[in-house]
Design an enzyme around this catalytic site. Structure first.
Site, PDB file in Angstrom:
ATOM      1  N   CYS A  28       0.831  -1.220   0.000  1.00  0.00           N
ATOM      2  CA  CYS A  28       0.000   0.000   0.000  1.00  0.00           C
ATOM      3  C   CYS A  28       0.859   1.261   0.000  1.00  0.00           C
ATOM      4  CB  CYS A  28      -0.883   0.038   1.251  1.00  0.00           C
ATOM      5  SG  CYS A  28      -1.931  -1.355   1.440  1.00  0.00           S
TER       6      CYS A  28
HETATM    7  N1  SAJ Z   1       6.423   2.321   8.721  1.00  0.00           N
HETATM    8  C1  SAJ Z   1       7.423   3.160   9.188  1.00  0.00           C
HETATM    9  N2  SAJ Z   1       7.117   4.095  10.109  1.00  0.00           N
HETATM   10  C2  SAJ Z   1       5.842   4.251  10.593  1.00  0.00           C
HETATM   11  C3  SAJ Z   1       4.834   3.401  10.101  1.00  0.00           C
HETATM   12  C4  SAJ Z   1       5.143   2.444   9.171  1.00  0.00           C
HETATM   13  O1  SAJ Z   1       8.571   3.054   8.770  1.00  0.00           O
HETATM   14  O2  SAJ Z   1       5.617   5.114  11.443  1.00  0.00           O
HETATM   15  C5  SAJ Z   1       6.743   1.320   7.711  1.00  0.00           C
HETATM   16  C6  SAJ Z   1       6.435  -0.097   8.157  1.00  0.00           C
HETATM   17  O3  SAJ Z   1       7.543  -0.663   8.788  1.00  0.00           O
HETATM   18  C7  SAJ Z   1       6.124  -0.787   6.826  1.00  0.00           C
HETATM   19  C8  SAJ Z   1       5.514   0.314   5.986  1.00  0.00           C
HETATM   20  O4  SAJ Z   1       5.906   1.553   6.595  1.00  0.00           O
HETATM   21  O5  SAJ Z   1       7.311  -1.231   6.213  1.00  0.00           O
HETATM   22  C9  SAJ Z   1       4.008   0.251   5.916  1.00  0.00           C
HETATM   23  O6  SAJ Z   1       3.575   0.102   7.231  1.00  0.00           O
HETATM   24  P1  SAJ Z   1       2.011   0.301   7.612  1.00  0.00           P
HETATM   25  O7  SAJ Z   1       1.920   0.248   9.115  1.00  0.00           O
HETATM   26  O8  SAJ Z   1       1.483   1.476   6.930  1.00  0.00           O
HETATM   27  O9  SAJ Z   1       1.373  -1.052   7.113  1.00  0.00           O
HETATM   28  P2  SAJ Z   1       0.572  -1.387   5.800  1.00  0.00           P
HETATM   29  O10 SAJ Z   1       1.370  -1.271   4.591  1.00  0.00           O
HETATM   30  O11 SAJ Z   1      -0.074  -2.681   6.083  1.00  0.00           O
HETATM   31  O12 SAJ Z   1      -0.473  -0.202   5.713  1.00  0.00           O
HETATM   32  C10 SAJ Z   1      -1.790  -0.453   6.020  1.00  0.00           C
HETATM   33  C11 SAJ Z   1      -2.518   0.575   5.212  1.00  0.00           C
HETATM   34  N3  SAJ Z   1      -3.878   0.145   5.081  1.00  0.00           N
HETATM   35  C12 SAJ Z   1      -4.460   0.237   3.857  1.00  0.00           C
HETATM   36  O13 SAJ Z   1      -3.933   0.706   2.907  1.00  0.00           O
HETATM   37  C13 SAJ Z   1      -5.830  -0.301   3.748  1.00  0.00           C
HETATM   38  C14 SAJ Z   1      -2.431   1.951   5.842  1.00  0.00           C
HETATM   39  O14 SAJ Z   1      -3.443   2.801   5.275  1.00  0.00           O
HETATM   40  C15 SAJ Z   1      -2.647   1.923   7.312  1.00  0.00           C
HETATM   41  O15 SAJ Z   1      -2.430   3.251   7.830  1.00  0.00           O
HETATM   42  C16 SAJ Z   1      -1.643   0.981   7.938  1.00  0.00           C
HETATM   43  O16 SAJ Z   1      -1.941  -0.324   7.421  1.00  0.00           O
HETATM   44  C17 SAJ Z   1      -1.755   0.988   9.442  1.00  0.00           C
HETATM   45  O17 SAJ Z   1      -2.185   2.019   9.991  1.00  0.00           O
HETATM   46  O18 SAJ Z   1      -1.345   0.006  10.030  1.00  0.00           O
END
Ligand code: SAJ
Length: 429
Positions: free
Chosen positions: A265
């Site tokens: 995403c």
């Molecule tokens: N990450 C960071 N720093 C942060 C948050 C995340 O480096 O503060 C990295 C994570 O390690 C990962 C990537 O970013 O590698 C994405 O992390 P994520 O927590 O955003 O996880 P995703 O990719 O599963 O994102 C989903 C998304 N959901 C949808 O698209 C439906 C996102 O919109 C959500 O915000 C996110 O989950 C969430 O909040 O957990």
């Protein structure tokens, strides 16, 4: 005005991945006759024999009781009222790839019937539903969108591994091709979901919502990643500063620096808007810069490793480095767009011997267990915040001769590791 919940009928979910399969199981639970269509015969066979398709206990349990029938045959489209498209919309070298979506639309159009509702859940750039999907559905079916069949977009918001938010309770936005498409889609999701639904005034608005919410996350992560690279030169602990800023009870939303941004995403969705806007004469410099900063983090992490090895007089070339974690986030087995692979490549390109271990992804690991990864390694890099890695102690490393720990997810106690004499470097701390 909320319509009464209509009796569920038949639904076909096209694409049985992280988005489609949970939706298919939920629809079945809500009484729909559910056909799941996937191009992968192996996956179809596994689902029909109720075998696990990805590491998710909840999904595995639901597979045992669902009425879902999986197939590779698009003819089942003729038996349902609603078709939901949940196929991947990946990005290759920063360019969106709509080939899977186009292929699914062509296959659906060959069996599309009058009166049916087609809902696109896959993430796309604003305009894709009406400029790409609609013409294909019309051309091969001879039917007119918005009159003979109905078309809408309801962007998926699945969050893999989230214990609180799931396909049934996450609020959704919906954009329809005219009033009837919107109403029919609202009715469909009113039966399926137990979550607020926000009707948008167009399909493009609904497409834009998803891109905006994920671009918002990407730029906020880029902000703290840039801080981390800056503060690492200033001797400031970025994590402490963010935690301090987060004590402000309003208008601050903490994000955290790390070795990179993975998943299907966050690192992907911004490129849909960047590309579409460029095609229409506007350049998203800010989104591009955020992507560049986040894409820089794997190299930054590898260079922190090189600096630590050099400080101890260990030449990078020929050094043994354990890379812990391939998944893009903790305690899941999904490694799509994971920065870990880029870190491994950077390390290997300078001659390091990299041993890769991820307990959730044994088939991509190069060693069978943690001990094999750490044994006589000079450094260890944590690329994924798996709970198993968060619980590692300084002794777990030092007892195997590992004196350098690069904490790519800032998930260990810096104080404890420094106190035990480990050369500890986090990202920005
Ligand atoms: N990450 C960071 N720093 C942060 C948050 C995340 O480096 O503060 C990295 C994570 O390690 C990962 C990537 O970013 O590698 C994405 O992390 P994520 O927590 O955003 O996880 P995703 O990719 O599963 O994102 C989903 C998304 N959901 C949808 O698209 C439906 C996102 O919109 C959500 O915000 C996110 O989950 C969430 O909040 O957990």
């Amino acid at each position: 005005m909320r319509d009464k919940k209509k009796n569920p009928q038949g639904v076909a979910i096209v694409g049985l991945g992280y988005v489609g399969l949970p939706l298919a199981l939920l629809a079945s639970r809500k009484g729909f006759k559910v056909f799941g269509i996937d191009v992968n015969p192996e996956k179809v066979k596994k689902i029909n024999s109720r075998e696990s398709v990805f590491e998710d206990q909840k999904i595995d349990a639901e597979l045992k009781t669902t009425n879902l029938k999986a197939t590779t045959d698009f003819r089942v489209i003729e038996k349902v009222d609603t078709i939901v498209i949940c196929v991947p919309t990946p990005v290759h070298h920063h360019h969106p790839d709509l080939k899977p979506l186009k292929a699914a639309s062509i296959a659906i159009s060959r069996h599309l019937q009058k009166g049916q509702l087609v809902i696109l859940e896959s993430t796309v750039n604003p305009g894709a539903t009406e400029d790409v999907v609609l013409p294909i559905l019309q051309k091969n079916s001879g039917l007119k969108a918005g009159e003979d069949f109905y078309l809408s977009h309801c962007p998926e918001r699945i969050n893999p591994g989230d214990p609180d938010w799931n396909v049934a309770n996450i609020p959704r936005v919906i954009g329809g091709l005219g009033k009837e498409s919107l109403e029919k889609t609202l009715n469909f999701y009113r039966v399926i979901l137990d979550a607020p639904l926000m009707p948008m005034s167009s399909i493009k608005e609904a497409e834009a919502v998803k891109i905006v919410e994920n671009s918002f996350r990407d730029i906020n992560i880029a902000f703290v990643n840039e801080l981390a690279m800056s503060f690492s030169h200033l001797g400031i602990d970025t994590l402490n500063v963010i935690r301090g800023a987060a004590t402000k009870p309003f208008s601050f939303m903490p994000h955290f620096p790390g070795c990179g941004v993975g998943g299907h995403c966050i690192p992907v969705d911004p490129y849909y808007l960047i590309e579409y806007a460029r095609e229409n004469g506007f350049r998203h410099r800010f989104l591009e810069l955020a992507r560049d900063i986040n894409e820089e983090m794997p190299r930054f992490t590898a260079e922190e490793t090189f600096r630590a090895l050099n400080e101890k007089g260990i030449p990078v070339s020929g050094s043994k480095v354990a890379l812990l974690g391939l998944a893009y986030k903790g305690d899941i087995d999904d490694h799509r767009e994971s920065p870990a692979f880029k870190i491994a490549d950077h390390l290997a390109s300078y001659g390091a011997e990299v041993r890769v271990f991820d307990p959730f992804i044994p088939d991509r690991s190069t060693v069978p267990n943690l001990n094999a990864a750490l044994e006589d390694a000079q450094a260890a890099v944590i690329a994924t915040g798996h709970t198993a890695f968060k619980n590692l102690t300084p002794h777990d490393f030092l007892s195997r001769g590992v004196s350098i720990v690069i904490d790519g997810r800032n998930c260990l106690s810096k104080r404890k590791f420094l106190a035990e004499g480990v050369t500890y470097r986090g990202i920005g701390r």
